[in-house]
Design a protein around this motif. Structure first.
Motif, PDB file in Angstrom:
ATOM      1  N   GLU A  64      30.082  39.052  58.133  1.00  0.00           N
ATOM      2  CA  GLU A  64      29.869  38.278  56.663  1.00  0.00           C
ATOM      3  C   GLU A  64      28.638  37.732  56.622  1.00  0.00           C
ATOM      4  O   GLU A  64      28.359  36.535  56.202  1.00  0.00           O
ATOM      5  N   LEU A  65      27.518  38.466  56.919  1.00  0.00           N
ATOM      6  CA  LEU A  65      26.169  38.163  56.817  1.00  0.00           C
ATOM      7  C   LEU A  65      25.853  38.250  55.573  1.00  0.00           C
ATOM      8  O   LEU A  65      24.923  37.354  55.016  1.00  0.00           O
ATOM      9  N   LEU A  66      26.707  38.816  54.886  1.00  0.00           N
ATOM     10  CA  LEU A  66      26.234  39.004  53.071  1.00  0.00           C
ATOM     11  C   LEU A  66      27.361  38.214  52.333  1.00  0.00           C
ATOM     12  O   LEU A  66      27.887  38.612  51.283  1.00  0.00           O
ATOM     13  N   ALA A  68      27.748  35.357  50.657  1.00  0.00           N
ATOM     14  CA  ALA A  68      27.285  35.186  49.379  1.00  0.00           C
ATOM     15  C   ALA A  68      27.402  36.326  48.198  1.00  0.00           C
ATOM     16  O   ALA A  68      27.823  35.946  46.903  1.00  0.00           O
ATOM     17  N   ILE A  69      27.492  37.303  48.753  1.00  0.00           N
ATOM     18  CA  ILE A  69      27.802  38.662  47.888  1.00  0.00           C
ATOM     19  C   ILE A  69      29.102  39.138  48.016  1.00  0.00           C
ATOM     20  O   ILE A  69      29.852  39.441  46.711  1.00  0.00           O
ATOM     21  N   ILE A  70      29.801  39.250  49.329  1.00  0.00           N
ATOM     22  CA  ILE A  70      30.828  39.620  49.383  1.00  0.00           C
ATOM     23  C   ILE A  70      32.129  38.607  48.665  1.00  0.00           C
ATOM     24  O   ILE A  70      33.014  39.345  48.247  1.00  0.00           O
ATOM     25  N   VAL A  71      31.839  37.392  48.624  1.00  0.00           N
ATOM     26  CA  VAL A  71      32.688  36.591  47.788  1.00  0.00           C
ATOM     27  C   VAL A  71      32.697  36.802  46.428  1.00  0.00           C
ATOM     28  O   VAL A  71      33.994  36.445  45.938  1.00  0.00           O
ATOM     29  N   ILE A  72      31.758  37.276  45.947  1.00  0.00           N
ATOM     30  CA  ILE A  72      31.829  37.633  44.379  1.00  0.00           C
ATOM     31  C   ILE A  72      32.668  38.983  44.193  1.00  0.00           C
ATOM     32  O   ILE A  72      33.517  38.850  43.237  1.00  0.00           O
ATOM     33  N   ALA A  73      32.681  39.629  45.115  1.00  0.00           N
ATOM     34  CA  ALA A  73      33.635  40.906  45.061  1.00  0.00           C
ATOM     35  C   ALA A  73      35.091  40.404  45.449  1.00  0.00           C
ATOM     36  O   ALA A  73      35.896  40.986  44.606  1.00  0.00           O
ATOM     37  N   LYS A  74      35.159  39.410  46.245  1.00  0.00           N
ATOM     38  CA  LYS A  74      36.677  39.002  46.511  1.00  0.00           C
ATOM     39  C   LYS A  74      37.261  38.385  45.048  1.00  0.00           C
ATOM     40  O   LYS A  74      38.277  38.383  44.959  1.00  0.00           O
ATOM     41  N   ILE A  75      36.228  37.748  44.363  1.00  0.00           N
ATOM     42  CA  ILE A  75      36.633  37.019  43.307  1.00  0.00           C
ATOM     43  C   ILE A  75      37.075  38.052  42.108  1.00  0.00           C
ATOM     44  O   ILE A  75      38.056  37.784  41.452  1.00  0.00           O
ATOM     45  N   LEU A 156      15.644  29.168  63.589  1.00  0.00           N
ATOM     46  CA  LEU A 156      16.928  29.413  63.036  1.00  0.00           C
ATOM     47  C   LEU A 156      17.542  30.897  62.896  1.00  0.00           C
ATOM     48  O   LEU A 156      16.550  31.630  62.397  1.00  0.00           O
ATOM     49  N   HIS A 157      18.660  31.272  63.275  1.00  0.00           N
ATOM     50  CA  HIS A 157      19.084  32.442  63.007  1.00  0.00           C
ATOM     51  C   HIS A 157      20.600  32.370  62.559  1.00  0.00           C
ATOM     52  O   HIS A 157      21.244  31.800  63.106  1.00  0.00           O
ATOM     53  N   LEU A 158      20.927  33.162  61.599  1.00  0.00           N
ATOM     54  CA  LEU A 158      22.273  33.230  61.052  1.00  0.00           C
ATOM     55  C   LEU A 158      23.037  34.205  62.045  1.00  0.00           C
ATOM     56  O   LEU A 158      22.718  35.248  62.508  1.00  0.00           O
ATOM     57  N   LEU A 159      24.208  33.464  62.416  1.00  0.00           N
ATOM     58  CA  LEU A 159      25.036  34.300  63.207  1.00  0.00           C
ATOM     59  C   LEU A 159      26.230  34.960  62.559  1.00  0.00           C
ATOM     60  O   LEU A 159      26.549  36.169  62.591  1.00  0.00           O
ATOM     61  N   CYS A 160      27.030  34.144  61.535  1.00  0.00           N
ATOM     62  CA  CYS A 160      27.982  34.621  60.923  1.00  0.00           C
ATOM     63  C   CYS A 160      28.328  33.933  59.737  1.00  0.00           C
ATOM     64  O   CYS A 160      27.846  32.795  59.555  1.00  0.00           O
ATOM     65  N   GLY A 161      29.167  34.357  58.844  1.00  0.00           N
ATOM     66  CA  GLY A 161      29.857  33.550  57.743  1.00  0.00           C
ATOM     67  C   GLY A 161      31.377  33.946  57.537  1.00  0.00           C
ATOM     68  O   GLY A 161      31.874  34.871  58.183  1.00  0.00           O
ATOM     69  N   LYS A 162      31.978  33.266  56.561  1.00  0.00           N
ATOM     70  CA  LYS A 162      33.295  33.444  56.388  1.00  0.00           C
ATOM     71  C   LYS A 162      33.607  32.797  54.785  1.00  0.00           C
ATOM     72  O   LYS A 162      33.170  31.731  54.585  1.00  0.00           O
ATOM     73  N   SER A 163      34.335  33.582  54.199  1.00  0.00           N
ATOM     74  CA  SER A 163      34.645  33.068  52.994  1.00  0.00           C
ATOM     75  C   SER A 163      35.953  33.350  52.267  1.00  0.00           C
ATOM     76  O   SER A 163      36.582  34.574  53.119  1.00  0.00           O
ATOM     77  N   ARG A 164      36.534  32.813  51.367  1.00  0.00           N
ATOM     78  CA  ARG A 164      38.023  32.918  51.009  1.00  0.00           C
ATOM     79  C   ARG A 164      37.967  32.544  49.583  1.00  0.00           C
ATOM     80  O   ARG A 164      37.159  31.551  49.113  1.00  0.00           O
ATOM     81  N   VAL A 165      38.856  33.151  48.769  1.00  0.00           N
ATOM     82  CA  VAL A 165      39.141  32.854  47.378  1.00  0.00           C
ATOM     83  C   VAL A 165      40.173  31.702  47.182  1.00  0.00           C
ATOM     84  O   VAL A 165      40.949  31.639  48.077  1.00  0.00           O
TER      85      VAL A 165
END
Length: 342
Positions: A64-66, A68-75, A156-165
Motif C-alpha cells: 500500500e505504497l499508493l 492514498a489512491i487505493i483507498v479511493i478505489a475501495k470507497i 525519511l523513506h516510506l515503508l508501507c501503508g494500510k487503509s480501510r473503509v
C-alpha cells in the motif's frame, strides 16, 4: 512448482528495463519500485459494476505504497456494493463521476518512483515514525523509516501503508441521528486508525532487519490521545466485558480523565447561618445540581414522533442509574445484562 531464477549482469549494464519481482515492478538501474497501469479506452458511456471491479482488481499494491489512491478505489467498491447494483448494471451519475476522476488520474502512477533501499548506511540512528488519520469514509496509516546521520540531518523513506473503509452501517447514518453504542463516531474512527497503525508497526518491527532506536506514532486526535493515555493495560477502550464500567465522560474532554473527588455530605437540612463559607458554597452547588438533574437533564432525552422508533435497551448497554437526592459524582454506572419486555 518449478523454481525459476534469472541472473542479471549489472556491471555490463545489460539491464535497462523494469523487472517484475513478486508482483512489483523493480527498476534495477535506479533501484526503485515502479507502478504500471494498463491504458484502456476512455469510453464512459456504458460503465458497469463488472468493469469497475475488474479494473480495481488490477491495482496490485501489497505494501500500500499508493494507499492514498487505493483507498479511493475501495470507497468506490464499497459504494457499488451498498447500492446493490447488478454485475452488468450501469453506474449512477455520481458513481460514474467518481470513477471517471479516478480512472483518468491512474496513468499518473507510472511517473512515481519509490526507492527500494530505505536504510542509509551513513546513519547511526534509526527511527520508526507512523501516522494515522480518519474520515467518515475511510481511515488508514503510513509508516516511515527515519535515518539520522551524525551531523543531525535525517532522511525519511516510506515503508508501507494500510487503509480501510468505514463500515457500511456508519456510512448510512445521517449526521444528527442518535448513535447506538456499537456504531462508529469520528473519535472512534480515529481510534480505529490508531489501532491499525499500532498493528502495522508491530508487523514492520518484526520484519525489519534494522535495530530501531525509537518508535513514534502520531495522531491529530486529542480525544484518542487522551483515551490511550488513560486506558488500563491490556484492556481495550471499546470493551465488551460486562464487568467493565468505564465510560467516556465530560471529564475526559476537560482534563483528559474521569472526574474523581470525594462526595460532599448533603447540606439541604442545615441552616445557612450554621454553615461555614465553604459549606455554604457546597450547598449552593448541591442546589444547582438538584435543579439541573431534575429539570434540565430529563429534557435531553430525545422526543420521538409517532413515526420514529426509539432506541431499545439491549444487553451490553452502558446506562447511568439516576437516583433521587444523590450528590454529584455519586451516580452509578451499570451495564444491562438482561432485558425483560413488560
Amino acid at each position: 512448482m518449478e523454481r525459476q531464477e534469472k541472473q542479471l549482469d549489472f556491471k555490463n549494464n545489460e539491464v535497462n528495463e523494469t523487472i517484475n519481482t513478486l508482483g512489483l515492478l523493480w527498476d534495477p538501474v535506479e533501484d526503485c519500485f515502479a507502478f504500471r497501469v494498463n491504458s484502456v479506452e476512455s469510453n464512459y458511456d456504458n460503465v458497469t459494476k463488472r468493469q469497475v471491479m475488474s479494473e480495481i482488481a488490477k491495482l496490485f499494491d501489497p505494501l500500500e505504497l499508493l494507499g492514498a489512491i487505493i483507498v479511493i478505489a475501495k470507497i468506490i467498491m464499497q459504494d457499488l456494493w451498498r447500492e446493490g447494483l447488478a454485475w452488468d448494471e450501469k453506474l449512477t451519475d455520481d458513481q460514474l463521476i467518481m470513477w471517471k476522476r479516478l480512472r483518468d488520474d491512474l496513468p499518473e502512477i507510472a511517473k512515481m518512483r519509490i526507492p527500494r533501499l530505505v536504510k542509509v548506511h551513513s546513519a547511526f540512528r534509526y527511527e520508526i515514525h507512523g501516522f494515522s488519520d480518519a474520515s467518515m469514509k475511510a481511515y488508514g496509516c503510513c509508516i516511515y523509516l527515519r535515518n539520522v546521520r551524525p551531523d543531525g540531518s535525517a532522511e525519511l523513506h516510506l515503508l508501507c501503508g494500510k487503509s480501510r473503509v468505514t463500515p457500511i452501517k456508519e456510512t448510512k447514518r445521517q449526521p444528527g441521528n442518535e448513535l447506538n453504542p456499537g456504531e462508529m463516531t469520528m473519535p472512534r474512527l480515529e481510534l480505529c486508525a490508531a489501532k491499525l497503525l499500532a498493528e502495522q508497526v508491530a508487523v514492520v518491527l518484526a520484519a525489519l532487519e534494522v535495530e530501531v532506536d525509537r518508535v513514534v506514532l502520531w495522531s491529530d486526535s486529542q480525544i484518542v490521545l487522551s483515551w490511550i493515555e488513560n486506558m488500563k493495560p491490556d484492556v481495550p477502550v471499546f470493551s465488551d466485558d460486562p464487568h467493565d464500567y468505564r465510560a467516556l465522560s465530560p471529564g475526559h474532554f476537560l482534563i483528559g480523565r474521569e472526574l474523581n473527588a470525594v462526595a460532599e455530605p448533603l447540606y439541604d437540612d442545615i441552616k445557612e447561618n450554621s454553615l461555614s463559607r465553604y459549606q455554604l458554597i457546597q450547598k449552593r452547588k448541591q442546589s444547582f445540581w438538584k435543579r439541573w438533574s431534575n429539570d434540565y437533564l430529563t429534557e435531553l432525552q430525545r422526543r420521538y414522533k409517532w413515526n420514529k422508533t426509539p432506541t431499545a435497551v439491549r444487553n451490553g448497554m452502558m446506562v447511568l442509574l439516576k437516583e433521587e437526592n444523590t450528590p454529584p459524582q455519586s451516580w452509578h454506572l451499570g451495564r444491562v445484562v438482561s432485558v425483560n419486555p413488560g
